[in-house]
Design a protein around this motif. Sequence first.
Motif, PDB file in Angstrom:
ATOM      1  N   HIS A 190      11.303   4.376   4.795  1.00 44.75           N
ATOM      2  CA  HIS A 190      10.513   5.597   4.870  1.00 44.75           C
ATOM      3  C   HIS A 190       9.206   5.372   5.632  1.00 44.75           C
ATOM      4  O   HIS A 190       8.751   6.228   6.370  1.00 44.75           O
ATOM      5  N   ARG A 191       8.602   4.200   5.388  1.00 43.71           N
ATOM      6  CA  ARG A 191       7.321   3.920   6.049  1.00 43.71           C
ATOM      7  C   ARG A 191       7.285   2.484   6.556  1.00 43.71           C
ATOM      8  O   ARG A 191       6.574   1.628   6.020  1.00 43.71           O
ATOM      9  N   PRO A 192       8.064   2.185   7.598  1.00 46.54           N
ATOM     10  CA  PRO A 192       8.054   0.805   8.114  1.00 46.54           C
ATOM     11  C   PRO A 192       6.667   0.463   8.657  1.00 46.54           C
ATOM     12  O   PRO A 192       6.085   1.265   9.390  1.00 46.54           O
ATOM     13  N   TRP A 247      10.994   3.709  13.560  1.00 48.82           N
ATOM     14  CA  TRP A 247      10.685   4.837  12.672  1.00 48.82           C
ATOM     15  C   TRP A 247      11.698   5.964  12.881  1.00 48.82           C
ATOM     16  O   TRP A 247      12.295   6.461  11.922  1.00 48.82           O
ATOM     17  N   ALA A 248      11.929   6.343  14.152  1.00 48.94           N
ATOM     18  CA  ALA A 248      12.858   7.453  14.433  1.00 48.94           C
ATOM     19  C   ALA A 248      14.283   7.070  14.039  1.00 48.94           C
ATOM     20  O   ALA A 248      15.035   7.882  13.491  1.00 48.94           O
ATOM     21  N   LEU A 268       0.033  -1.596  13.568  1.00 48.48           N
ATOM     22  CA  LEU A 268       0.782  -1.345  12.344  1.00 48.48           C
ATOM     23  C   LEU A 268       0.374   0.000  11.773  1.00 48.48           C
ATOM     24  O   LEU A 268      -0.691   0.512  12.074  1.00 48.48           O
ATOM     25  N   PHE A 269       1.244   0.535  10.902  1.00 40.88           N
ATOM     26  CA  PHE A 269       0.905   1.743  10.161  1.00 40.88           C
ATOM     27  C   PHE A 269      -0.004   1.378   8.999  1.00 40.88           C
ATOM     28  O   PHE A 269       0.274   0.436   8.258  1.00 40.88           O
ATOM     29  N   GLU A 290       0.839  -1.205   0.000  1.00 39.74           N
ATOM     30  CA  GLU A 290       0.000   0.000   0.000  1.00 39.74           C
ATOM     31  C   GLU A 290       0.878   1.262   0.000  1.00 39.74           C
ATOM     32  O   GLU A 290       0.739   2.142  -0.852  1.00 39.74           O
ATOM     33  N   PHE A 291       1.821   1.346   0.938  1.00 34.84           N
ATOM     34  CA  PHE A 291       2.667   2.534   1.021  1.00 34.84           C
ATOM     35  C   PHE A 291       3.610   2.625  -0.171  1.00 34.84           C
ATOM     36  O   PHE A 291       3.949   3.716  -0.625  1.00 34.84           O
TER      37      PHE A 291
END
Length: 438
Positions: free
Chosen positions: A302-304, A336-337, A423-424, A264-265
């Motif tokens: 970038h978008r884990p 993420w950080a 989850l993201f 998706e990302f």
Amino acid sequence: MYLKLGSVPTVVVSNADMAEEIHKSHDSVFCSRPIRAVTNRLSYGGHGVTFASYGEGWRQLRKISVAELYTTKRIQYLRAIREEEVRVLIKTIAEISAADQMPNVSDMARCLLNNIICRQAFGRRCSNDGECRRNKFHDQLWESSKLLGAFCPSDFFPSMGFLDRLTGFHGHLEKAFNFFDNLLEEEIEDHLKCDNEDDRDFMGVLLRLQKDTSLGFSLTENKSRLSSWYANTNSLRRLRLLILCLVLQEIFLGGSDSTASVIEFGMLELALNPRVMNKAQEESDLQKLTYLKLVVKEILRHRPPGPIPSPHESMKDVNVRGYDIPAKTRVITNIWAIMRDPQFWKDPEVFWPERFEDNDLQYKGQDFQYIPFSTGRRICPGMNLAVTGVELTLANLLHCFNWELPDGMKPEDVDLSETVRFLFQLKTPLQLKATPAF
Ligand code: HEM
């Protein structure tokens, strides 16, 4: 960073140096998991791999699942399933675009992964034959994922478990996970009836293993706790089956939505960055897919999908860089950080796959500035399965269709907001215009 969340001492790890210190130098102390209401219910009292405390049971089960379910040989063996399901996805998108509609990429990625995981696990799909559209697993997985990331009072005030009942959290938990219990029980019964104990699917492998008395792991010690959920369960064989099938449940929860989120990302980033999309589409060597592999690495940076994985817990008092950390301290690693730390990453906010061209950063958790699958003893065992599936899917989506934002929509109009549960995921499902490339 040291915090007290409710009554629970917590350390937040948000840079690569500290990640190395905690997950390499002191990994033997920090590789356990805390007992939380939701994970305790999900794991029938701390069994399985993902939510079990560190100990012999976890070690044995993790060793078995890595050796039997996540090997290169098995990933190769399951290749035909992935390819067939991706073909169904492509056919469904072609039908939708022929009807002048836009595919809902978010739903379709989830459906694809549910079908792949269902077939790998049980040997059957969960959607109607020949289509890849929203199915009953969507809402159940979404609900479970929401609960795994939800605020639960007793996680922060462990002595006040009664609050979970008062707030209704306990009821939601039972409802969501009863679905999995019933699903697994039905699948076990079906497999036993068919005497399907070969290695065609994960269930077959697990049924073979549970008969193997030489494995030596004891699944009986928590029988009383298990029995409270399974009142009718009294045979040892059945208990062993249930525990081993937990591994399957974890594969669903850990493997389906996480991999779907990367797709998706990934499609979102490609639609927002036509230069990258064109370059990936022009790639001539479809065997090697050199550039696409960089794209997948960058999506995961970038978008884990699991930006803040399930917490770890220290098993004894320990001194880390001069700080005394008591036993039972919770450790939250902010992946993420770490993967956006400007000390290691140039323009970390920019989606730029070429950043991986001149280095050899791998997924294996040895480079602490790049740990989308975490690191140490608890590193994701499904990473090769996930990466293989993502690369195959994106390669086919890009090869078969040209993708654009909906007519009239500019990049700045796209709703980039995410929901962070376990989850993201994108808050607004991603819809893109797909035009057949041939
Ligand atoms: C792109 C997709 C995926 C990502 C980004 C991902 C990421 C992660 C992360 C960050 C962890 C936490 C490790 C820790 O606590 O330190 C984890 C654990 C785990 N993952 Fe994955 N995962 C993915 C796909 C999968 C798949 C496909 C499977 C299985 C089919 C899987 C199975 C597991 C299991 C069983 C654990 C628990 C390991 C343990 O506690 O010993 N994951 N994953």
